[in-house]
Design an enzyme around this catalytic site. Structure first.
Site, PDB file in Angstrom:
ATOM      1  N   ASP A 185      -6.043   2.919  -1.171  1.00 25.76           N
ATOM      2  CA  ASP A 185      -5.530   4.370  -1.364  1.00 25.76           C
ATOM      3  C   ASP A 185      -6.751   4.934  -1.606  1.00 25.76           C
ATOM      4  O   ASP A 185      -7.764   4.754  -2.168  1.00 25.76           O
ATOM      5  CB  ASP A 185      -4.920   4.270  -2.979  1.00 25.76           C
ATOM      6  CG  ASP A 185      -4.739   5.912  -3.214  1.00 25.76           C
ATOM      7  OD1 ASP A 185      -3.727   6.587  -2.767  1.00 25.76           O
ATOM      8  OD2 ASP A 185      -5.227   6.558  -4.060  1.00 25.76           O
ATOM      9  N   GLU A 269      -2.598   4.525   3.365  1.00 22.82           N
ATOM     10  CA  GLU A 269      -1.522   5.565   3.486  1.00 22.82           C
ATOM     11  C   GLU A 269      -1.498   6.311   5.000  1.00 22.82           C
ATOM     12  O   GLU A 269      -2.857   6.301   5.274  1.00 22.82           O
ATOM     13  CB  GLU A 269      -1.743   6.586   2.180  1.00 22.82           C
ATOM     14  CG  GLU A 269      -3.020   7.199   1.927  1.00 22.82           C
ATOM     15  CD  GLU A 269      -3.420   7.691   0.536  1.00 22.82           C
ATOM     16  OE1 GLU A 269      -2.690   8.385   0.231  1.00 22.82           O
ATOM     17  OE2 GLU A 269      -4.016   6.866  -0.058  1.00 22.82           O
ATOM     18  N   ASP A 365      -5.706   5.584  -9.425  1.00 20.93           N
ATOM     19  CA  ASP A 365      -5.984   5.469  -8.046  1.00 20.93           C
ATOM     20  C   ASP A 365      -5.538   3.906  -7.674  1.00 20.93           C
ATOM     21  O   ASP A 365      -5.087   3.508  -6.517  1.00 20.93           O
ATOM     22  CB  ASP A 365      -7.434   5.484  -7.519  1.00 20.93           C
ATOM     23  CG  ASP A 365      -7.784   6.853  -7.617  1.00 20.93           C
ATOM     24  OD1 ASP A 365      -6.984   7.692  -6.980  1.00 20.93           O
ATOM     25  OD2 ASP A 365      -8.651   7.423  -8.100  1.00 20.93           O
TER      26      ASP A 365
END
Ligand code: ZN
Length: 439
Positions: A185, A269, A365
């Site tokens: 991430d 992502e 996170d």
């Protein structure tokens, strides 16, 4: 099928070799400019544009003419390549895709490109390359060269010369029985967080460098315009910027190599979707991530670094027979990695995640990365199940199934349902950034 890969090394030139390189680059520039003059003369005289093949005949004439015989002391491939690039520039101009090719000034010399393996020879044990007409050039060979050499470019950056060697590697077939084992991430407080619980800090050295950059900029602005001292100060500033770029590049390469060595399939992502939903105030999914003081230059630099991060991961995984998986990031920062509960209240602060349903607490996170990993595994399984269902071998690999970007939904349950839908995607958007990146 095969993959192309480039190795880039700094040259360690002796002074006379450096002079020869500069002269060769100067020759290529002279030819570029001379060809433009000739094309202009022809146009004024009502003659047709001369194509690449005809320009190469001019080159032969120039190299044989007594007054420009010095051209023949430099290697010919870079000179032909200069004409080839000029021809391409003219084609773009004729297609209205570019302006009229312009003369190159001193200091704008094109790089020296040797398009065939026959033009150079690599001597790895002695860390040197033999280049047509230029002789043996020593390189700072930081790593071994694998694959079949295809072409070579020599270019100057600041005061240094670099050799870029392109090689061809056979494609590594994807190994069977893999599945995503790590998700990453990206964020603003940390550069990236992994599902394994590691926070990757941004390169702090760059912050320190900002002070030196400011100092160098001041130094430039204090000097009289057009003076020799100002020129020197500008040179220094340029060197500094290049050094920072090299440090960042080095750091990013080491990071992506390490990740790719450890995990064959990595999920990140889908930044394209993330960017589409980004706003100055922040989205529901990413509260405060895009607030004003974080926007602007800082943000764009980070965006570029993430794009490059993804691009490097993609090709490095591919070389190793693995794959990069893109995952829909929607609500990943509000979803609990332990129980799948989605709520804005889960996100206690920028750094802390605490689930209101099950009490699971984690760095925000890292929690988001773990959510991404779960989604990647679902995607992966669904994608493979879909492939197994289809008997057509043509869709067995490399098939791109793209789901429409998710609409904004306030209903958390529907988002969860959506995330289990099929989405298998090999990435292509990262590679489009490759072309735009200048060396
Ligand atoms: Zn929970």
């Amino acid at each position: 099928m095969s993959t192309l890969r480039a190795y880039r090394f700094q040259l360690r030139c002796k002074p006379e070799q450096e002079r020869a390189l500069r002269r060769s680059a100067g020759c290529a520039r002279w030819i570029w400019n001379q060809a433009i003059s000739e094309q202009r003369r022809r146009y004024a005289a009502g003659e047709k544009y001369a194509g690449y093949a005809e320009m190469c005949k001019w080159l032969t004439t120039w190299r044989n003419a007594p007054e420009t015989i010095w051209l023949s002391e430099a290697p010919i491939p870079p000179q032909q390549q200069a004409l080839k690039r000029l021809h391409e520039a003219y084609q773009r101009f004729f297609a209205k895709a570019g302006g009229y090719p312009s003369f190159k000034r001193h200091g704008e010399e094109p790089g020296l490109r040797f398009p065939a393996a026959a033009h150079f020879q690599i001597d790895q044990p002695n860390q040197r390359i033999k280049v047509m007409k230029l002789g043996w050039l020593r390189i700072k060979q930081s790593q071994g060269i694998n694959g079949t050499p295809k072409n070579l470019s020599l270019s100057k950056e600041g005061a240094r010369w670099f050799a870029s060697i392109q090689v061809e590697l056979p494609d590594v077939l994807p190994a069977a029985g893999l599945e995503p084992s790590l998700a990453i991430d990206v964020g603003l407080t940390v550069f990236a967080a992994t599902s394994a619980g590691v926070k990757i800090k941004p390169l702090l050295a760059l912050k320190r460098q900002a002070r030196y950059v400011r100092r160098a900029q001041k130094s430039v602005s204090r000097k009289v315009k057009g003076s020799a001292n100002r020129k020197k100060a500008i040179c220094k500033l340029g060197d500094l910027h290049r050094r920072i770029a090299r440090q960042r590049e080095d750091w990013l390469h080491k990071l992506t190599t390490e990740l790719a060595d450890r995990h064959p399939v990595i999920a990140i992502e889908d930044l394209r979707i993330k960017n589409m939903s980004a706003s100055a105030k922040g989205t529901k999914d990413a509260p405060g991530k895009n607030i004003r003081q974080k926007a602007g230059l800082n943000r764009s630099i980070l965006d570029a670094a993430w794009g490059e991060f993804g691009r490097q991961l993609q090709y490095k995984l591919q070389w190793r027979g693995g794959q990069l998986v893109l995952v829909e990031p929607a609500y990943s920062s509000q979803t609990c990695a332990a129980c799948d509960h989605v709520a804005a209240e889960n996100r206690k602060s920028q750094a802390l995640f605490k689930c209101v349903a099950c009490g699971h607490a984690e760095n925000a996170d890292i929690n988001a990365a773990q959510v991404l990993l779960q989604r990647a595994k679902e995607q992966w399984a669904a994608g493979h199940a879909a492939q197994a269902g289809e008997s057509s071998p043509a869709t067995a690999c490399g098939e791109v199934v793209r789901r429409r970007p998710a609409r904004k939904r306030s209903d958390a349950a529907s988002v969860k349902q959506e995330s289990t839908e099929v989405l298998t995607r090999t990435i292509s958007l990262m590679s489009t950034q490759q072309e735009s990146r200048s060396l």
